[in-house]
Design a protein around this motif. Structure first.
Motif, mmCIF file in Angstrom:
data_model
loop_
_atom_site.group_PDB
_atom_site.id
_atom_site.type_symbol
_atom_site.label_atom_id
_atom_site.label_comp_id
_atom_site.label_asym_id
_atom_site.label_seq_id
_atom_site.Cartn_x
_atom_site.Cartn_y
_atom_site.Cartn_z
ATOM 1 N N ASP A 1 0.840 -1.191 0.000
ATOM 2 C CA ASP A 1 0.000 0.000 0.000
ATOM 3 C C ASP A 1 0.876 1.242 0.000
ATOM 4 O OD1 ASP A 1 -1.717 -2.023 2.141
ATOM 5 O OD2 ASP A 1 -2.734 -1.221 0.370
ATOM 6 N N TYR A 2 0.382 2.301 -0.590
ATOM 7 C CA TYR A 2 1.146 3.547 -0.583
ATOM 8 C C TYR A 2 0.226 4.708 -0.223
ATOM 9 C CZ TYR A 2 -0.734 4.169 -5.347
ATOM 10 O OH TYR A 2 -1.559 4.296 -6.444
ATOM 11 N N THR A 3 0.832 5.769 0.256
ATOM 12 C CA THR A 3 0.031 6.894 0.719
ATOM 13 C C THR A 3 0.209 8.138 -0.148
ATOM 14 O OG1 THR A 3 1.796 7.563 2.227
ATOM 15 C CG2 THR A 3 0.098 6.098 3.118
ATOM 16 N N ASN A 4 1.306 8.221 -0.860
ATOM 17 C CA ASN A 4 1.606 9.432 -1.617
ATOM 18 C C ASN A 4 0.934 9.373 -2.992
ATOM 19 O OD1 ASN A 4 2.766 11.585 -2.996
ATOM 20 N ND2 ASN A 4 4.792 11.265 -2.115
ATOM 21 N N SER A 5 -0.022 10.262 -3.211
ATOM 22 C CA SER A 5 -0.758 10.243 -4.482
ATOM 23 C C SER A 5 0.094 10.727 -5.663
ATOM 24 C CB SER A 5 -2.028 11.090 -4.370
ATOM 25 O OG SER A 5 -1.686 12.407 -3.993
ATOM 26 N N MET A 6 1.292 11.241 -5.373
ATOM 27 C CA MET A 6 2.183 11.669 -6.446
ATOM 28 C C MET A 6 2.953 10.495 -7.046
ATOM 29 S SD MET A 6 1.696 14.819 -6.814
ATOM 30 C CE MET A 6 3.090 15.336 -7.816
ATOM 31 N N PHE A 7 2.935 9.355 -6.360
ATOM 32 C CA PHE A 7 3.622 8.187 -6.901
ATOM 33 C C PHE A 7 2.903 7.727 -8.161
ATOM 34 C CE2 PHE A 7 6.530 8.102 -3.722
ATOM 35 C CZ PHE A 7 6.198 7.496 -2.527
ATOM 36 N N ASP A 8 3.651 7.505 -9.201
ATOM 37 C CA ASP A 8 2.999 6.931 -10.375
ATOM 38 C C ASP A 8 3.882 5.919 -11.097
ATOM 39 O OD1 ASP A 8 3.319 9.909 -12.466
ATOM 40 O OD2 ASP A 8 4.764 8.668 -11.396
ATOM 41 N N TYR A 9 4.867 5.424 -10.386
ATOM 42 C CA TYR A 9 5.665 4.337 -10.951
ATOM 43 C C TYR A 9 6.053 3.426 -9.810
ATOM 44 C CZ TYR A 9 8.685 2.030 -14.295
ATOM 45 O OH TYR A 9 9.240 1.108 -15.140
ATOM 46 N N PHE A 10 5.824 2.126 -10.012
ATOM 47 C CA PHE A 10 5.980 1.175 -8.909
ATOM 48 C C PHE A 10 6.846 0.011 -9.350
ATOM 49 C CE2 PHE A 10 2.809 3.371 -6.492
ATOM 50 C CZ PHE A 10 1.996 3.918 -7.461
ATOM 51 N N LEU A 11 7.657 -0.462 -8.426
ATOM 52 C CA LEU A 11 8.603 -1.523 -8.759
ATOM 53 C C LEU A 11 8.598 -2.580 -7.667
ATOM 54 C CD1 LEU A 11 10.199 1.559 -8.917
ATOM 55 C CD2 LEU A 11 11.563 0.190 -10.490
ATOM 56 N N PHE B 1 -0.340 -6.074 -10.149
ATOM 57 C CA PHE B 1 -1.635 -5.417 -10.303
ATOM 58 C C PHE B 1 -1.596 -4.099 -9.536
ATOM 59 C CE2 PHE B 1 -4.002 -8.838 -12.271
ATOM 60 C CZ PHE B 1 -3.341 -9.987 -11.854
ATOM 61 N N LEU B 2 -2.168 -3.069 -10.157
ATOM 62 C CA LEU B 2 -2.212 -1.762 -9.514
ATOM 63 C C LEU B 2 -3.647 -1.274 -9.424
ATOM 64 C CD1 LEU B 2 -0.850 0.825 -8.404
ATOM 65 C CD2 LEU B 2 -0.650 1.612 -10.778
ATOM 66 N N ASN B 3 -4.053 -0.880 -8.220
ATOM 67 C CA ASN B 3 -5.364 -0.292 -7.981
ATOM 68 C C ASN B 3 -5.128 1.128 -7.467
ATOM 69 O OD1 ASN B 3 -7.815 0.595 -6.887
ATOM 70 N ND2 ASN B 3 -8.442 -1.468 -6.309
ATOM 71 N N LYS B 4 -5.169 2.082 -8.388
ATOM 72 C CA LYS B 4 -4.830 3.461 -8.018
ATOM 73 C C LYS B 4 -5.801 4.059 -7.037
ATOM 74 C CE LYS B 4 -3.167 6.648 -10.519
ATOM 75 N NZ LYS B 4 -3.027 7.684 -11.561
ATOM 76 N N SER B 5 -7.075 3.756 -7.200
ATOM 77 C CA SER B 5 -8.061 4.354 -6.306
ATOM 78 C C SER B 5 -7.854 3.894 -4.864
ATOM 79 C CB SER B 5 -9.481 4.032 -6.771
ATOM 80 O OG SER B 5 -9.678 2.633 -6.773
ATOM 81 N N ALA B 6 -7.395 2.647 -4.709
ATOM 82 C CA ALA B 6 -7.152 2.115 -3.363
ATOM 83 C C ALA B 6 -5.712 2.338 -2.932
ATOM 84 C CB ALA B 6 -7.474 0.625 -3.334
ATOM 85 N N LYS B 7 -4.879 2.888 -3.827
ATOM 86 C CA LYS B 7 -3.449 3.051 -3.551
ATOM 87 C C LYS B 7 -2.861 1.716 -3.089
ATOM 88 C CE LYS B 7 -3.284 8.006 -2.476
ATOM 89 N NZ LYS B 7 -4.723 8.348 -2.388
ATOM 90 N N HIS B 8 -3.100 0.719 -3.875
ATOM 91 C CA HIS B 8 -2.698 -0.636 -3.524
ATOM 92 C C HIS B 8 -2.125 -1.342 -4.747
ATOM 93 C CE1 HIS B 8 -2.920 -4.570 -1.500
ATOM 94 N NE2 HIS B 8 -3.341 -5.026 -2.662
ATOM 95 N N LEU B 9 -1.050 -2.082 -4.523
ATOM 96 C CA LEU B 9 -0.555 -2.948 -5.585
ATOM 97 C C LEU B 9 -0.207 -4.313 -5.008
ATOM 98 C CD1 LEU B 9 3.063 -2.078 -6.680
ATOM 99 C CD2 LEU B 9 1.915 -0.704 -4.995
ATOM 100 N N SER B 10 -0.200 -5.290 -5.887
ATOM 101 C CA SER B 10 0.119 -6.637 -5.454
ATOM 102 C C SER B 10 0.969 -7.333 -6.510
ATOM 103 C CB SER B 10 -1.156 -7.438 -5.166
ATOM 104 O OG SER B 10 -1.945 -7.544 -6.331
ATOM 105 N N LEU B 11 1.776 -8.250 -6.012
ATOM 106 C CA LEU B 11 2.619 -9.067 -6.882
ATOM 107 C C LEU B 11 2.138 -10.507 -6.768
ATOM 108 C CD1 LEU B 11 5.204 -9.482 -8.647
ATOM 109 C CD2 LEU B 11 6.421 -9.889 -6.484
ATOM 110 N N HIS B 12 1.803 -11.113 -7.917
ATOM 111 C CA HIS B 12 1.364 -12.501 -7.948
ATOM 112 C C HIS B 12 2.460 -13.350 -8.583
ATOM 113 C CE1 HIS B 12 -3.238 -11.726 -7.572
ATOM 114 N NE2 HIS B 12 -2.553 -10.758 -6.984
ATOM 115 N N ILE B 13 2.773 -14.451 -7.937
ATOM 116 C CA ILE B 13 3.760 -15.388 -8.484
ATOM 117 C C ILE B 13 3.053 -16.730 -8.671
ATOM 118 C CG2 ILE B 13 6.021 -16.446 -8.182
ATOM 119 C CD1 ILE B 13 6.662 -14.270 -6.102
ATOM 120 N N VAL B 14 2.967 -17.152 -9.930
ATOM 121 C CA VAL B 14 2.262 -18.405 -10.229
ATOM 122 C C VAL B 14 3.023 -19.198 -11.299
ATOM 123 C CG1 VAL B 14 0.079 -19.434 -10.979
ATOM 124 C CG2 VAL B 14 0.062 -17.228 -9.826
ATOM 125 N N PRO B 15 3.340 -20.475 -11.060
ATOM 126 C CA PRO B 15 3.272 -21.139 -9.769
ATOM 127 C C PRO B 15 4.501 -20.799 -8.933
ATOM 128 C CG PRO B 15 4.120 -22.654 -11.414
ATOM 129 C CD PRO B 15 3.832 -21.350 -12.134
#
Lengths: 113, 114
Positions: free
Chosen positions: A24-34, A65-79
């Protein structure tokens, strides 16, 4: 004030199943995620990134996956594989070229046999 | 091509001493950033240098300083060491600090203060 939060210090997943790491992130100025992956005694290595104009980026077994409205991103590793056992850092920065990359505290992923 | 090289890999110092760590970035990279990693705190930003100028600075006391040379190699210095300075210090380089592909990290210098 932590601008990038990884609330799960550790996660255990059975080999072959899906691993989901959250950030999760709090800064709405962030627009690139790693995402970075780190093994003991080594420096972090870049894994995958996503810009805010997208909501999904896929690279082999890894999807972010990035959900800007929720300021949330997730990393999925499969399998999930044994070699995926490592510490994963979420990071973010704004497109201001002078800004630094801010890292979360990391999540230690254990892949169980 | 060679990666980011940090020297030394391990260091033991006594409280009150000072220490200098070195980082050689990937050839052609002009931006060097330094991070401190401690258990439970993740990677905390120290400072970034670009073309010999400090472009960004984190929230660390003045005991932590750095510089960058004309060949882009960077050093960081910690004076009057405290026990809490024990950490893994990581250096990362990038072409010009642009967001594009993130940083390439070195393996770090493990500093132990006793």
């Amino acid at each position: 004030d932590q601008q990038v939060k990884q609330n799960s210090p550790s996660l255990s997943v059975q080999e072959g199943r899906i691993s989901i790491l959250n950030c999760d992130y709090t800064n709405s100025m962030f627009d690139y995620f790693l995402w970075y992956k780190k093994y003991p005694a080594e420096g972090p290595t870049f894994l995958i990134s996503i810009s805010s104009i997208k909501d999904k980026n896929e690279d082999g077994r890894f999807t972010v996956f990035l959900n800007k409205s929720a300021k949330h991103l997730s990393l999925h590793i499969v399998p999930s594989q044994p070699g995926d056992s490592a510490v994963y850092f979420c990071a973010a920065r704004s497109m201001n070229r002078d800004d630094k990359i801010i890292f979360g505290k990391g999540t230690r992923l254990h892949i169980l046999p | 091509k060679a990666g980011v090289t940090q020297t030394p890999r391990y260091l033991i110092k006594t409280r009150g001493q000072q220490v200098t760590l070195s980082c050689s970035p990937i050839s052609g990279h002009r931006s060097v950033s330094w991070y401190q990693q401690t258990p439970g705190q993740g990677l905390q930003f120290l400072f970034e240098y670009f073309s010999e100028t400090q472009r960004n600075k984190g929230n660390f006391p003045g005991r932590f300083s750095g510089r960058q040379f004309s060949n882009s190699r960077s050093e960081m210095n910690v004076s009057t060491l405290e026990l809490g300075d024990s950490a893994l210090y990581l250096c990362a380089s990038s072409l010009d600090g642009e967001t594009g592909y993130g940083y390439t990290f070195g393996s770090g210098t493990r500093l132990t203060v006793v």
